[in-house]
Design an enzyme around this catalytic site. Structure first.
Site, PDB file in Angstrom:
ATOM      1  CG  ASP A 109      -2.134   4.494  -1.601  1.00 22.40           C
ATOM      2  OD1 ASP A 109      -2.922   4.488  -2.571  1.00 22.40           O
ATOM      3  OD2 ASP A 109      -2.124   3.605  -0.735  1.00 22.40           O
ATOM      4  CE  LYS A 165      -7.330   2.053   2.370  1.00 22.10           C
ATOM      5  NZ  LYS A 165      -7.521   0.911   3.273  1.00 22.10           N
ATOM      6  CG  ASP A 216      -5.668   1.411  -0.957  1.00 19.43           C
ATOM      7  OD1 ASP A 216      -4.757   2.241  -0.827  1.00 19.43           O
ATOM      8  OD2 ASP A 216      -5.750   0.376  -0.256  1.00 19.43           O
ATOM      9  NE  ARG A 217      -3.744   3.975   3.028  1.00 17.26           N
ATOM     10  CZ  ARG A 217      -3.372   3.976   4.297  1.00 17.26           C
ATOM     11  NH1 ARG A 217      -2.953   5.088   4.866  1.00 17.26           N
ATOM     12  NH2 ARG A 217      -3.407   2.865   5.011  1.00 17.26           N
ATOM     13  CB  SER A 262      -0.956  -0.018   1.193  1.00 13.99           C
ATOM     14  OG  SER A 262      -1.864   1.056   1.121  1.00 13.99           O
ATOM     15  CG  HIS A 263       0.364   3.621   3.435  1.00 12.10           C
ATOM     16  ND1 HIS A 263      -0.472   2.538   3.596  1.00 12.10           N
ATOM     17  CD2 HIS A 263       0.862   3.900   4.652  1.00 12.10           C
ATOM     18  CE1 HIS A 263      -0.484   2.191   4.869  1.00 12.10           C
ATOM     19  NE2 HIS A 263       0.323   2.999   5.535  1.00 12.10           N
ATOM     20  CG  ASP A 295      -2.509  -0.054  -2.721  1.00 15.50           C
ATOM     21  OD1 ASP A 295      -2.435   1.071  -2.175  1.00 15.50           O
ATOM     22  OD2 ASP A 295      -3.263  -0.961  -2.304  1.00 15.50           O
TER      23      ASP A 295
END
Length: 565
Positions: free
Chosen positions: A280, A380, A284-285, A114-115, A282
């Site tokens: 971010d 998300k 999703d943010r 992710s982030h 991947d």
């Protein structure tokens, strides 16, 4: 040509317990002999792999190409019938969720942390998503973990690597492999949700006084952003930056917040950009940030809910319900009450939203960690939130021919209707686990003894008085499957309606991360000068009291947070 299946002996590794966000460790951990193979085999041992269809994709971070080939070799040997793989092994997390749902796959293996930063000395992750497109629930992640503790061998098909740079069908051992365009299906989805003609018309009409800048932070969303902002909305190349996906994210931290997305913040302020946004690693943010205008994630999801009827997807299907994670401010609750909608407060983790969505009781939801989304997928979705804001701004301006409505105008209008939930999050990353646990234990002792109840605390700088009205550990009973999630965070409530939440986060790869969430509410009839203060000013006194009550600096041995949101 057939390829024999080989069985390779191995031994368990300790600590391969996946959370909602999968298994996250340093790259060098995953590169250990048999380490990745053990975990992948444990995934296939925990699902009905024979005859299955598995989606593979990720954020392209370091070690991803090798991991994709490992998954193909092991999955094929375990009877997977078909793999659907993003070109070059790339799929944003929202795009992967969409692919799983659209093609009715058994599940998907996502290669992402992710982030978190990427590169040979940073983080890697493997996450399993189920057939609804959402993160695997605990009954599956627990099963995977159990398998990792007893594994003695894994199976592989010994075949040449698949060329993931070529679109179309091929074979790998007994399995079919379909390499797809990473962007195409996701773009189709967004066009079904939003009013792109309205957005494009607004941006063309206001090309001189409403400029847009999207920052991909060298994460996975670069190609998606180009397809949306340049190819579809007709903006120039100067509307996107850092949109070349790199395995180390250009040496940066691909987390869209005011600290790590400074490349966006600096460009927006320097060039007077009215609408800036970032996503971010991947995808999703998201962060929404215009010149002199920052939107907190808590306010963002609430404003999207307030304006939902201007988005075609919700205008057609209606809004079934609203939800937020427990640490997120209660702004969206106020929208739900005003609109007569059911609303939910759930633990941190998108899977809790997924259950409600699958049951037809939730449409729009969000987490304070820059995660916002809806029931169009089961993750998300950063770009979804960004386009939702553009759709809302375009619709607001369609009814305002003489005055340009921008981000701060929407914020001000929202506060005048609902009041303002001042909100901030303090992240203390990679702190000693012993100190983090001691902090939590201290709060739990106060909860048991009631020692903090009705105690009065005075802020050193503002002299504001805060009286503690209660302390509890958040617990959630899922209304759909009736599962119970305990110990989700310590919540301190105050007599004026303010609250402070403390949580240990599981998204880091080493050490502990402590998050402190601070919320203070002002009603809509408060003076505009108070409602429009900065979050830092509005929360200063409460933050000082929170630090005093928790003894955070003492337990963690730090003076300042790593990140302030």
């Amino acid at each position: 040509m057939s390829y024999p299946v080989k069985e390779i002996s191995t031994k368990p590794y300790e600590g391969q317990k996946p959370g909602t966000s999968g298994l996250r460790k340093r790259v060098k951990v995953f590169q250990q002999e048999h380490y990745t193979e053990n975990f992948v085999q444990s995934i296939f041992d925990s699902i009905d792999a024979k005859g299955s269809t598995i989606v593979i994709g990720g954020d392209g971070r370091y070690f991803s190409p090798e991991a994709v080939q490992i998954i193909l070799r092991i999955g094929s040997a375990n009877g997977v019938s078909k793999f659907i793989v993003g070109k070059d092994g790339i799929l944003s997390t929202p795009a992967a969720s969409n692919i799983i749902r659209k093609y009715k796959a058994t599940g998907g293996i996502l290669l992402t942390a992710s982030h978190n930063p990427g590169g040979p000395d940073n983080d890697f992750g493997i996450k399993y998503n189920v057939s609804n497109g959402g993160p695997a629930p605990e009954n599956i992640t627990d099963k995977i973990f159990d398998k990792t503790k007893t594994i003695s061998s894994y199976k592989v098909v010994d075949a040449p690597p698949v060329n993931l740079g070529k679109l179309g069908n091929t074979t790998f051992g007994p399995s079919e492999v379909l390499v797809i365009d990473s962007v195409a299906d996701y773009l189709v989805l967004l066009k079904e949700i939003f009013d792109f003609p309205l957005i494009k018309s607004f941006l063309v009409q206001h090309k001189n006084d409403f400029r847009v800048l999207f920052d991909g932070l060298h994460g996975v969303t670069g190609p998606y952003a180009r397809a949306i902002f340049v190819d579809t909305l007709g903006l120039g190349e100067d509307s996107i930056q850092n949109c070349v996906a790199l395995p180390d994210f250009g040496g940066g931290h691909p987390d869209p917040n005011l600290t790590y997305a400074h490349s966006l913040v600096d460009a927006v302020e320097k060039n007077n950009i009215q609408f800036g946004a970032a996503s971010d690693g991947d995808g999703d943010r998201n962060m929404i940030y215009g010149k002199g205008a920052f939107v907190t994630p808590s306010d963002s999801v609430a404003i999207i809910a307030h304006w939902a009827e201007v988005i075609p997807y919700f205008k057609k299907g209606g809004v079934k319900g609203l939800a937020r994670s427990m640490p997120t401010s209660g702004a969206i609750d106020l929208v739900a009450k005003k609109k007569g909608l059911e609303y939910f407060e759930v633990p941190t983790g998108w899977k809790f939203f997924g259950n409600l969505m699958d049951a037809g009781r939730l449409s729009i939801c969000g987490e304070e960690s820059f995660g916002t989304g809806s029931d169009h997928i089961r993750e998300k979705d950063g770009l979804w939130a960004i386009i939702a804001w553009l759709n809302i701004i375009a619709a607001a301006n369609a009814n305002s021919p003489k005055k340009l409505i921008g981000i701060n105008d929407l914020l001000g209008e929202f506060y005048s209707i609902y009041g303002r939930s001042f909100f901030s999050r303090y992240d203390y990353e990679e702190v000693p686990s012993d100190g983090a646990n001691a902090l939590v234990n201290n709060l739990n002792e106060a909860l048991k003894s009631g020692s903090l109840n009705n105690s009065e605390h005075v802020s050193a700088s503002t002299k504001n008085k805060f009286t503690i009205s209660g302390l509890y550990n958040f617990e959630y009973t899922d209304p759909i499957d009736h599962s119970v999630s305990k110990n989700q965070g310590q919540v301190v409530t105050f007599s004026d309606g303010s609250r402070v939440v403390f949580r240990l986060s599981g998204t880091g790869s080493q050490g502990a991360t402590v998050r402190m969430y601070v919320e203070r509410y002002l009603p809509p009839d408060a003076p505009a000068s108070e409602l429009n203060r900065s979050a830092a000013d509005g929360l200063q006194g409460l933050i000082e009291v929170a630090l005093e009550i928790s003894k955070l600096k003492h337990y963690l041995g730090v003076d300042k947070p790593t990140v302030i949101t």
